[in-house]
Design a protein around this motif. Structure first.
Motif, short mmCIF file in Angstrom:
data_model
loop_
_atom_site.label_atom_id
_atom_site.label_comp_id
_atom_site.label_asym_id
_atom_site.label_seq_id
_atom_site.Cartn_x
_atom_site.Cartn_y
_atom_site.Cartn_z
N ILE A 182 85.82 49.22 20.07
CA ILE A 182 86.97 48.16 19.62
C ILE A 182 87.30 47.80 18.34
N PRO A 183 88.50 47.97 18.33
CA PRO A 183 89.74 47.88 16.90
C PRO A 183 88.42 47.00 16.32
N LYS A 184 88.07 47.13 14.69
CA LYS A 184 87.66 46.43 13.83
C LYS A 184 88.03 44.84 12.86
N SER A 185 89.37 45.38 13.39
CA SER A 185 90.17 44.41 12.61
C SER A 185 90.46 43.00 13.69
N PHE A 186 90.01 43.43 15.05
CA PHE A 186 89.29 42.20 16.32
C PHE A 186 88.68 41.18 15.21
N GLU A 234 87.31 41.27 12.45
CA GLU A 234 87.86 40.46 10.94
C GLU A 234 88.74 39.82 10.86
N ALA A 235 89.94 39.45 11.46
CA ALA A 235 90.81 38.35 12.10
C ALA A 235 90.18 37.36 12.57
N ALA A 236 89.38 37.35 13.57
CA ALA A 236 88.35 36.31 13.83
C ALA A 236 87.89 35.81 13.08
N SER A 237 87.52 36.34 12.42
CA SER A 237 86.59 36.07 11.10
C SER A 237 87.01 35.27 9.97
N ILE A 238 88.45 35.74 9.86
CA ILE A 238 89.29 34.83 8.47
C ILE A 238 89.35 33.47 9.31
N ASP A 239 89.29 33.44 10.54
CA ASP A 239 90.20 32.49 11.43
C ASP A 239 88.57 31.13 11.89
N GLY A 240 87.36 32.25 11.22
CA GLY A 240 86.57 30.65 11.14
C GLY A 240 85.43 31.15 12.39
N ALA A 241 85.62 32.25 13.14
CA ALA A 241 84.94 32.26 14.61
C ALA A 241 83.68 32.75 14.32
N ASN A 242 82.31 32.03 14.20
CA ASN A 242 81.20 33.07 14.19
C ASN A 242 81.45 33.64 15.56
N GLY A 243 79.63 34.52 15.28
CA GLY A 243 79.50 35.79 16.10
C GLY A 243 78.96 35.77 17.22
N LEU A 244 79.08 34.76 17.71
CA LEU A 244 78.12 34.24 18.77
C LEU A 244 79.76 33.69 19.82
N ARG A 245 81.09 33.29 19.19
CA ARG A 245 82.61 33.11 19.95
C ARG A 245 82.72 34.19 19.59
N GLN A 246 82.67 34.81 18.65
CA GLN A 246 83.60 36.42 18.82
C GLN A 246 83.35 37.58 20.11
N PHE A 247 81.66 37.46 20.73
CA PHE A 247 80.90 37.98 21.43
C PHE A 247 81.92 37.36 23.01
N PHE A 248 82.29 36.25 22.91
CA PHE A 248 82.39 36.29 24.13
C PHE A 248 83.80 36.08 24.44
#
Length: 301
Positions: A186-190, A192-206
Motif C-alpha cells: 500500500i503506497p505510503k502517500s495514502f 500521508e494524505a489521510a494524516s494531513i486531512d486529520g484522519a486518525n489511525g483507526l480511520r486510516q485502517f478502515f
C-alpha cells in the motif's frame, strides 16, 4: 568501414515446449488420480487383491441417503466457518501490524511464524499431550476456564472447538504472511494524505488499509475455506473423529471408509464429492467477490 549491426536476442514468451514437463506432471499426479477416483466411485472394491467390480450408481445412492455423511458435511461446514471467523481477523491485524519496518516487529513476526514451520502431525501430537485430562496442561488450568473435568477431547462440543483452535493456531501465521505482504504494497502517500486531512489511525485502517487489502482478503479466504474443507491430519491425531462421530468431518469419513472399512468405492464417492464442493465453493467466492475484475498489479488499485 561500416560496423556490422549486432543482432539482439529475441525477447518473447517461452515456447510451448517449456510447459510440457509441468503439464505432464499435472496430468500424471492430479488429473489422472482424480479421474481414477471418479471411476472407482462407480465400483465396489476393497482396495486389496481383487479387481474393482462396476456397481453403477449404488455408491452415489448410498451417499445421498447416508445420515453419517450429512452429519460429516455439517461438521465440515461448522469447522470451515469457525476457522474463517477465528483466523481472518487475527491474521489481518497481525499482518498489518507486522508490516511495519521496526526491528522489534520483525523479531516478533519471526516468533509468530514458528507454528508454520512444524508439521501438522507433530503439532497435533503436541496439543494432544497438552489436552490430556490426566497429565496434560489442561488438567491444571481447566478449572480456571470453566472445565472442571478437563476432558476437552472427550466432549463433542469442546472437541470440535479444540480442533478449530489447533488448526487456526497453526495456519494463522501463513495468512498473516499474506496480509503482511499486501499491507507493505500500500503506497505510503495514502496514509500521508489521510494524516494531513486529520484522519486518525483507526480511520486510516478502515478507509485505506481494509479496502486496499481486498484482493488479499479474498485470496486468504479461498485458501482458508478450501483448507478447512480438506482438513484431516489434525483430526486423525487429535480426536480420531470422536467422541463417537462428533468430529468426523468429511475427509476423516473418507479415510475411515476407505482405509478402515476397506470400502474404496464408497470412499471414492465421498472424495469426488469433496473435490467438487471445494472447487465450487472457491469459484463462487471468487465470482461474487469480483476478484477476477481486479486487473491492477498493485494491491487494491
Amino acid at each position: 568501414m561500416k560496423q556490422a549491426a549486432t543482432s539482439s536476442p529475441r525477447v518473447g514468451r517461452p515456447g510451448i515446449a517449456w510447459a510440457v514437463p509441468g503439464v505432464l506432471f499435472f496430468v500424471l499426479f492430479a488429473v489422472g488420480p482424480m479421474l481414477l477416483v471418479v471411476y472407482l466411485s462407480f465400483t465396489n472394491w476393497d482396495g486389496l487383491g481383487s479387481f474393482p467390480s462396476v456397481s453403477g450408481t449404488g455408491n452415489w445412492e448410498r451417499l445421498w441417503n447416508d445420515p453419517t455423511m450429512r452429519q460429516a458435511i455439517n461438521l465440515s461446514l461448522i469447522l470451515t466457518a469457525a476457522s474463517w471467523l477465528i483466523q481472518t481477523p487475527i491474521a489481518l491485524l497481525l499482518g498489518v501490524w507486522s508490516a511495519g519496518r521496526q526491528k522489534n516487529r520483525a523479531v516478533l513476526s519471526a516468533i509468530f511464524f514458528l507454528p508454520l514451520l512444524a508439521s501438522s502431525v507433530a503439532l497435533a501430537l503436541l496439543w494432544k499431550s497438552l489436552l490430556d485430562p490426566n497429565f496434560g496442561l489442561i488438567a491444571d488450568i481447566g478449572p480456571w476456564i470453566g472445565l472442571e473435568h478437563g476432558n476437552v477431547l472427550g466432549d463433542g462440543t469442546t472437541a470440535m472447538a479444540a480442533v478449530a483452535f489447533v488448526a487456526s493456531w497453526q495456519f494463522i501465521p501463513f495468512h498473516t504472511l499474506l496480509y503482511q505482504g499486501g499491507a507493505r504494497q500500500i503506497p505510503k502517500s495514502f496514509y500521508e494524505a489521510a494524516s494531513i486531512d486529520g484522519a486518525n489511525g483507526l480511520r486510516q485502517f478502515f478507509s485505506i488499509t481494509l479496502p486496499q487489502l481486498r484482493n488479499t482478503i479474498i485470496t486468504s479466504s479461498v485458501l482458508m475455506v478450501v483448507g478447512a474443507l480438506t482438513f484431516f491430519d489434525t483430526v486423525l491425531i487429535l480426536t480420531e473423529g470422536g467422541p463417537g462421530t462428533d468430529t468426523t468431518i468429511v475427509p476423516y469419513l473418507m479415510y475411515e471408509t476407505g482405509f478402515q472399512a476397506y470400502d474404496m468405492g464408497y470412499a471414492s464417492a465421498i472424495a469426488t464429492t469433496l473435490v467438487v464442493v471445494a472447487t465450487a465453493v472457491s469459484l463462487v467466492m471468487v465470482r461474487i467477490s469480483g476478484f477476477t475484475a481486479m486487473r491492477s498489479t498493485r494491491e487494491g488499485m
